[in-house]
Design an enzyme around this catalytic site. Structure first.
Site, PDB file in Angstrom:
ATOM      1  N   LYS A 155       0.832  -1.195   0.000  1.00  0.00           N
ATOM      2  CA  LYS A 155       0.000   0.000   0.000  1.00  0.00           C
ATOM      3  C   LYS A 155       0.875   1.256   0.000  1.00  0.00           C
ATOM      4  O   LYS A 155       0.651   2.182  -0.781  1.00  0.00           O
ATOM      5  CB  LYS A 155      -0.909  -0.026   1.235  1.00  0.00           C
ATOM      6  N   ARG A 184      -3.069   3.341   8.715  1.00  0.00           N
ATOM      7  CA  ARG A 184      -3.450   2.172   7.917  1.00  0.00           C
ATOM      8  C   ARG A 184      -2.350   1.123   7.870  1.00  0.00           C
ATOM      9  O   ARG A 184      -1.187   1.447   7.653  1.00  0.00           O
ATOM     10  CB  ARG A 184      -3.746   2.610   6.472  1.00  0.00           C
ATOM     11  N   GLY A 232      -8.351  -7.311   4.514  1.00  0.00           N
ATOM     12  CA  GLY A 232      -9.207  -7.358   5.697  1.00  0.00           C
ATOM     13  C   GLY A 232      -8.598  -8.039   6.911  1.00  0.00           C
ATOM     14  O   GLY A 232      -9.262  -8.236   7.916  1.00  0.00           O
ATOM     15  N   MET A 271      -5.758  -7.086   8.672  1.00  0.00           N
ATOM     16  CA  MET A 271      -5.189  -6.205   9.690  1.00  0.00           C
ATOM     17  C   MET A 271      -6.048  -4.963   9.829  1.00  0.00           C
ATOM     18  O   MET A 271      -7.122  -4.888   9.269  1.00  0.00           O
ATOM     19  CB  MET A 271      -3.752  -5.887   9.328  1.00  0.00           C
ATOM     20  N   ARG A 318      -3.399  -1.066  -6.592  1.00  0.00           N
ATOM     21  CA  ARG A 318      -2.492  -2.218  -6.684  1.00  0.00           C
ATOM     22  C   ARG A 318      -2.873  -3.008  -7.938  1.00  0.00           C
ATOM     23  O   ARG A 318      -3.956  -2.816  -8.504  1.00  0.00           O
ATOM     24  CB  ARG A 318      -2.592  -3.103  -5.445  1.00  0.00           C
ATOM     25  N   HIS A 343      -7.402 -31.984   6.413  1.00  0.00           N
ATOM     26  CA  HIS A 343      -7.227 -33.325   5.857  1.00  0.00           C
ATOM     27  C   HIS A 343      -7.995 -33.473   4.542  1.00  0.00           C
ATOM     28  O   HIS A 343      -7.454 -33.917   3.530  1.00  0.00           O
ATOM     29  CB  HIS A 343      -7.703 -34.360   6.878  1.00  0.00           C
ATOM     30  N   SER A 387      15.078 -41.622 -16.844  1.00  0.00           N
ATOM     31  CA  SER A 387      13.794 -40.978 -16.610  1.00  0.00           C
ATOM     32  C   SER A 387      13.587 -40.916 -15.101  1.00  0.00           C
ATOM     33  O   SER A 387      13.632 -41.943 -14.419  1.00  0.00           O
ATOM     34  CB  SER A 387      12.676 -41.781 -17.277  1.00  0.00           C
ATOM     35  N   CYS A 405       9.063 -38.610 -15.346  1.00  0.00           N
ATOM     36  CA  CYS A 405       7.766 -39.229 -15.616  1.00  0.00           C
ATOM     37  C   CYS A 405       6.908 -39.329 -14.374  1.00  0.00           C
ATOM     38  O   CYS A 405       5.860 -39.944 -14.386  1.00  0.00           O
ATOM     39  CB  CYS A 405       7.948 -40.603 -16.250  1.00  0.00           C
ATOM     40  N   TYR A 465      12.776 -33.515 -21.425  1.00  0.00           N
ATOM     41  CA  TYR A 465      11.308 -33.545 -21.506  1.00  0.00           C
ATOM     42  C   TYR A 465      10.698 -33.802 -20.149  1.00  0.00           C
ATOM     43  O   TYR A 465      11.371 -34.274 -19.233  1.00  0.00           O
ATOM     44  CB  TYR A 465      10.828 -34.612 -22.505  1.00  0.00           C
TER      45      TYR A 465
HETATM   46  P1  ADP Z   1      -7.666  -2.069   3.782  1.00  0.00           P
HETATM   47  O1  ADP Z   1      -6.278  -2.486   3.536  1.00  0.00           O
HETATM   48  O2  ADP Z   1      -8.426  -3.003   4.668  1.00  0.00           O
HETATM   49  O3  ADP Z   1      -8.382  -1.706   2.513  1.00  0.00           O
HETATM   50  P2  ADP Z   1      -7.225   0.745   4.186  1.00  0.00           P
HETATM   51  O4  ADP Z   1      -6.031   1.169   4.928  1.00  0.00           O
HETATM   52  O5  ADP Z   1      -7.152   0.825   2.719  1.00  0.00           O
HETATM   53  O6  ADP Z   1      -7.587  -0.728   4.662  1.00  0.00           O
HETATM   54  O7  ADP Z   1      -8.418   1.626   4.752  1.00  0.00           O
HETATM   55  C1  ADP Z   1      -9.715   1.221   5.029  1.00  0.00           C
HETATM   56  C2  ADP Z   1     -10.717   2.130   4.337  1.00  0.00           C
HETATM   57  O8  ADP Z   1     -10.521   3.481   4.758  1.00  0.00           O
HETATM   58  C3  ADP Z   1     -10.576   2.142   2.843  1.00  0.00           C
HETATM   59  O9  ADP Z   1     -11.850   2.189   2.274  1.00  0.00           O
HETATM   60  C4  ADP Z   1      -9.816   3.405   2.563  1.00  0.00           C
HETATM   61  O10 ADP Z   1     -10.109   3.912   1.298  1.00  0.00           O
HETATM   62  C5  ADP Z   1     -10.322   4.331   3.661  1.00  0.00           C
HETATM   63  N1  ADP Z   1      -9.314   5.328   3.989  1.00  0.00           N
HETATM   64  C6  ADP Z   1      -8.044   5.088   4.367  1.00  0.00           C
HETATM   65  N2  ADP Z   1      -7.361   6.232   4.549  1.00  0.00           N
HETATM   66  C7  ADP Z   1      -8.230   7.227   4.284  1.00  0.00           C
HETATM   67  C8  ADP Z   1      -8.115   8.657   4.283  1.00  0.00           C
HETATM   68  N3  ADP Z   1      -6.961   9.255   4.574  1.00  0.00           N
HETATM   69  N4  ADP Z   1      -9.192   9.366   3.950  1.00  0.00           N
HETATM   70  C9  ADP Z   1     -10.358   8.757   3.648  1.00  0.00           C
HETATM   71  N5  ADP Z   1     -10.535   7.432   3.619  1.00  0.00           N
HETATM   72  C10 ADP Z   1      -9.479   6.669   3.943  1.00  0.00           C
HETATM   73 MG    MG Z   2      -7.750  -0.586   1.208  1.00  0.00          MG
END
Ligand code: ADP
Ligand code: MG
Ligand code: MG
Length: 908
Positions: A28, A97, A106, A108, A341, A457, A791, A859, A879
């Site tokens: 990020k 963040r 989702g 962390m 990303r 399993h 082989s 093989c 091969y």
């Molecule tokens: P995740 O990795 O779970 O997407 P983010 O760090 O991207 O977590 O942030 C969670 C939410 O908060 C995302 O929808 C992001 O766009 C929003 N967000 C993060 N930073 C800001 C900011 N500076 N202003 C407004 N929204 C933000």
């Molecule tokens: Mg995000």
């Protein structure tokens, strides 16, 4: 910037970073930096490195100089924004963040609106002209801070929110007014004090530092830990922390927040796809608390921002040269970019997008090859359920092993085996499976469990068997004893009811959903003409396959024992047979002859004539080989002489014993059966895998090998006489020493010479050996003296190198080993490069130095595994040979391996 200075910094402003610094800044952070440097509208901020996180997690406190660096960067941010963090009359607010090197969606935590307190909330109201907005932002901070930093159960906040909505008699949080929200803020503060024993910190800097520490710690949250184990992400990497000035999508109807993709990540179709929520902040979009709107919404309400968004997305695509996904926010008509990303995509989208980008002159065909994988291709070859509204979805579990399976539900393995033996298609449903379920799993079309993840399993064994599996469908209450399951919508499925399970998506449907063969498989089978574009997916696959064939160095052969399989393999692009197992030539009606051979071999006189028995087999085998060599005319066919232990061709010991006991009772003679029992007892082995098999058998009962060689030679002569071009290769299995190989080879040569002299047809068939014992690999130089080809039998080589008996270990403790991280994937699925692979490399090198023209192939099942193929390319084999169905995967991976090797060496 010098590197030594870099090493000692723990904080970088967004403008100082680079997209390649994912190790240091996380994905990020690196991409926020990249977007900033592209001049895109990113709210300013800075990134605290993963190194700081590692230090914090190891020692329990921040690196000493982090505090000063933080102050320095915060001050710079404040002066740029012309306001201070939490300033009473006009507060700067920031988000804190998480963001690791590899995306962990989702897993962390993130805290928004840091800097608000009882005073600055009024300043924010004043500045924005909206009380409602200020208190909405504050309650969000209290909630996220409470959960993430102070570890308070989220339901306390949710309950208070539900109460507030009830009081106001509204269904949506948007309808709460400023007073409602102000009251909610007071209640949230009480919740915080009650459940954490401390008051919500009013000091903005304190909030910031606590939030940073909480994000560091969220790296080790249980769900993050288990996600990493599942995805094989190293646990010592740590997360970076991004501190970013807040922008507000919750400032009214002219504001909003959304996520978008530059192409459809599901189909790969061109065009922009996304979801938008007006008057909302951050998590609202993904949290699903309100129904999102398509991107046409901002197009309608705010054309300018929408236009800018499209331009930016085009910029990002051409910069990253790939599908991007983004997060954005519109604050009162101003667009802000919050994340981007390279987007995840389905297998079909991967192929379509790769070829689209070629057509758009963004990447070349070589690079397109690196954008798809053999695993993607394999997914596209599974049959799939027809998509229809009529499907009734029961639940969705974890997609553990792909395929579309339909069958009647059974709740025990015994029942599964029983019903299957009556020709019934069954789905085995268990809470979780254990080693006792192996037979049931084998008998079932698919396996469904309510517990356990991708390394459970059920998942491990099903993948090993290539069986469809959905696991961890935890919304299903499975009652194995009374034979029914209950979904959380109340639907009850009883034993005998029909279910359809989709191992590629994890979906479970009630009843029989119609299955369609994949168009990609039909194309490989020659049923679809790729130039008549019925389906642009088929065209995309065809183009990339052609390029892979053009680029690859490895030849691809198939493991096939019958002419039908050989033909199928050829259609799929195989260039020969790398392994023809001859065992089936001793089964069925021919078994009687084999019994006689065996009786004679254990020295039970007068009961059987070995010569005659073998003689009777000769013409049958000869016909088999003629058919196979005809199907593969002009291509090499590697025939492995008999390999399994003898008793596999004999009746079951217990059954025989019972038979004889009954005969005793009745006073019957039954001489043949009695002799057979004696023979079976004598041949019984504790450990057949390590017993009398392969070359050992050929040397102890020479007639077995010579009969086979005679049949191969006669078949070859027949084919040559008929004007064909037969290219058989004779392969001796389970060789451990050069003496074994030489003795077996002498036998073979004698037979070939005799037949050649009799028929006048020269028979110079290559004779080689399997390398499937560590000793063979270690003495490869000597073996190469006697062998014209090697082989690698990597299945047995893996068993003997690890000392694993595959049938025993996969079902019993492999899931525990995967869980403990002893290996990331089963060494039977992907070659263990450090151990087994090292033996392969060594044998290849020593073999070749002894005999430069030595042909090298593999093989084992690894021949069709994408990662293993990359390794075999590196090891310089000639091969790989795999099951006919995997041949396209192998062709693609072999092409990719060449391209990837070249790119790596360019970079050096
Ligand atoms: P995740 O990795 O779970 O997407 P983010 O760090 O991207 O977590 O942030 C969670 C939410 O908060 C995302 O929808 C992001 O766009 C929003 N967000 C993060 N930073 C800001 C900011 N500076 N202003 C407004 N929204 C933000
Ligand atoms: Mg995000
Ligand atoms: Mg073997």
């Amino acid at each position: 910037m010098t590197t030594s200075a870099q090493r000692h910094r723990f904080v970088y402003a967004f403008a100082e970073g680079h997209r390649d610094w994912k190790d240091l800044l996380g994905g990020k952070g690196a991409n926020l930096a990249e977007m900033t440097n592209l001049g895109l509208p990113v709210p300013p901020g800075f990134t605290i490195t993963t190194e700081a996180c590692r230090h914090y997690l190891e020692t329990g406190h921040e690196p000493p100089q982090l505090r000063d660096e933080l102050v320095e960067h915060l001050t710079a941010l404040e002066s740029r924004m012309h306001k201070r963090l939490g300033q009473a009359d006009d507060p700067l607010l920031v988000s804190v963040r998480s963001g690791a090197k590899f995306s962990m969606p989702g897993m962390m935590e993130t805290v928004l609106n840091v800097g608000l307190n009882d005073e600055s909330v009024h300043g924010l109201a004043e500045q924005s002209g909206s009380q409602r907005f200020a208190f909405d932002s504050y309650r969000r901070l209290l909630q996220m801070f409470g959960k993430t930093v102070l570890h308070i159960e989220g339901s306390h906040f949710d309950d208070a929110m539900a109460d507030a909505k009830r009081r106001a008699d509204v269904s949506d949080d948007l309808e709460l007014d400023a007073d409602d929200l102000a009251r909610l803020v007071d209640e949230y503060k009480v919740i915080i004090t009650r459940h954490s024993g401390q008051e919500f910190p009013q000091d903005p800097t304190m909030q910031l530092r606590m939030a940073i520490h909480a994000v560091f710690e969220s790296w080790n949250a249980p769900r993050a830990v288990s996600y990493r184990r599942q995805e094989r992400i190293r646990s010592e990497l740590g997360t970076a922390v991004n501190v970013c000035a807040m922008v507000f999508g919750n400032l009214g109807a002219d504001s909003g927040t959304g996520v978008a993709f530059t192409r459809d990540p599901a189909s790969g179709a061109r065009g922009v796809y996304g979801d938008y929520l007006p008057n909302a902040q951050g998590e609202d979009v993904v949290a699903g608390i309100r129904n999102t709107l398509p991107l046409s919404e901002p197009e309608r309400t705010d054309q300018r921002s929408h236009g800018e968004l499209l331009t930016i997305m085009a910029t990002l695509e051409s910069h990253y040269r790939d599908l991007c996904d983004i997060e954005f926010t519109i604050e009162r008509g101003k667009l802000w970019m919050l994340q981007t990303r390279i987007g995840k995509r389905t297998a079909a989208a991967a192929f379509r997008i790769a070829t689209q980008l070629v057509d758009e002159h963004v990447i070349d065909l070589d690079e397109a090859l690196t954008r798809v994988t053999g695993t993607h291709l394999a997914q596209l070859m599974f049959p799939s359920f027809e998509d229809s509204d009529a499907r009734e979805r029961l639940t969705t579990g974890i997609a553990a092993s792909p395929g579309a399976a339909v069958g009647r539900v059974v709740f025990s393995s015994t029942q599964a085996a029983h019903w299957a033996s009556n020709g019934e298609d069954v789905i085995l449903v268990r809470r979780e499976t254990n080693p006792d379920d192996l037979d049931g799993m084998m008998a079932a079309r698919g396996v469904l469990t309510s517990r356990g993840g991708k390394t459970s399993h059920a998942a491990v064994v099903a993948r090993g068997m290539g069986k469809t599996c959905v696991c961890g469908a935890d919304e299903l209450a499975v009652d194995e004893r009374s034979g029914h399951l209950t979904a959380n919508n109340g639907v009850v499925i009883n034993e005998g009811d029909t279910l359809s399970i989709d191992g590629a998506t994890g979906e479970v449907f009630v009843g029989a959903v119609p299955v369609t063969p994949s168009p990609v498989t039909r194309y490989f089978a020659g049923e679809l003409d790729p130039t008549e574009a019925h389906d642009d997916l088929v065209t995309a696959v065809h183009r990339l396959m052609r390029h892979a064939d053009h680029r690859r160095r490895l030849h691809i052969r198939a493991n096939a024992d019958t002419p039908e399989d050989a033909m199928r393999a050829r259609r799929m692009g195989a260039e020969g047979i790398g392994l023809c197992r001859t065992e089936h030539m001793f089964l069925g009606e021919r078994r009687k002859a084999i019994e006689d051979v065996i009786l004679a071999s254990v020295g039970i006189d007068g009961t059987a004539d070995q010569e005659a028995a073998l003689e009777s087999l000769a013409p049958l085998q000869e016909a088999d080989f003629v058919a196979l060599l005809t199907a593969m005319d002009g291509q090499p066919v590697t025939i492995r002489l008999i390999d399994p232990p003898l008793h596999e061709f004999l009746p079951d010991l217990t059954e025989l014993a019972v038979h004889v006991a009954v005969a005793d009772e009745r006073g019957e003679e039954l001489t043949h059966t009695r002799h057979l029992l004696t023979a079976v007892r004598r041949l019984h082995e504790r450990n057949p895998m390590l017993g009398l098999r392969g070359v050992r058998l050929g040397l102890v009962i020479p007639g077995l090998f010579t009969t086979q060689i005679r049949a191969i030679a006669e078949a070859t002569v027949q084919r040559i006489m008929a004007g064909g071009n037969p290219r058989p290769q004779i392969m001796i299995p389970l060789v451990g020493s050069v003496q074994e190989l030489e003795l077996a080879k002498d036998q073979a040569r004698a037979v070939l010479r005799e037949i050649s002299e009799r028929t006048g047809v020269p028979l110079d068939l290559p004779i080689g050996t399997m390398i499937e014992l560590p000793r063979a690999a270690l003495t490869a130089g000597e073996l190469a003296d006697a062998a014209e080809f090697f082989s690698f039998g990597t299945n047995d080589l893996t068993q003997t190198t690890w000392g694993f008996s595959r049938d025993d270990v996969e079902g019993s403790f492999f899931s525990a080993y995967l869980e403990k991280g002893i290996f990331g994937v089963s060494p039977f699925e992907s070659i263990d490069t450090e151990g087994v692979g090292r033996l392969v490399g060594l044998a290849a090198a020593e073999g070749r130095s002894q005999r430069p023209a030595l042909e090298l192939g593999v093989c084992g099942e690894h021949g069709g595994d994408p990662d293993s193929i990359q390794f075999f390319e590196h090891a310089g084999l000639d091969y790989v040979s795999c099951s006919p169905f995997r041949v396209p995967v192998a062709r693609l991976e072999a092409g990719r391996a060449v391209v990837r090797n070249e790119t790596v060496s360019d970079d050096r």
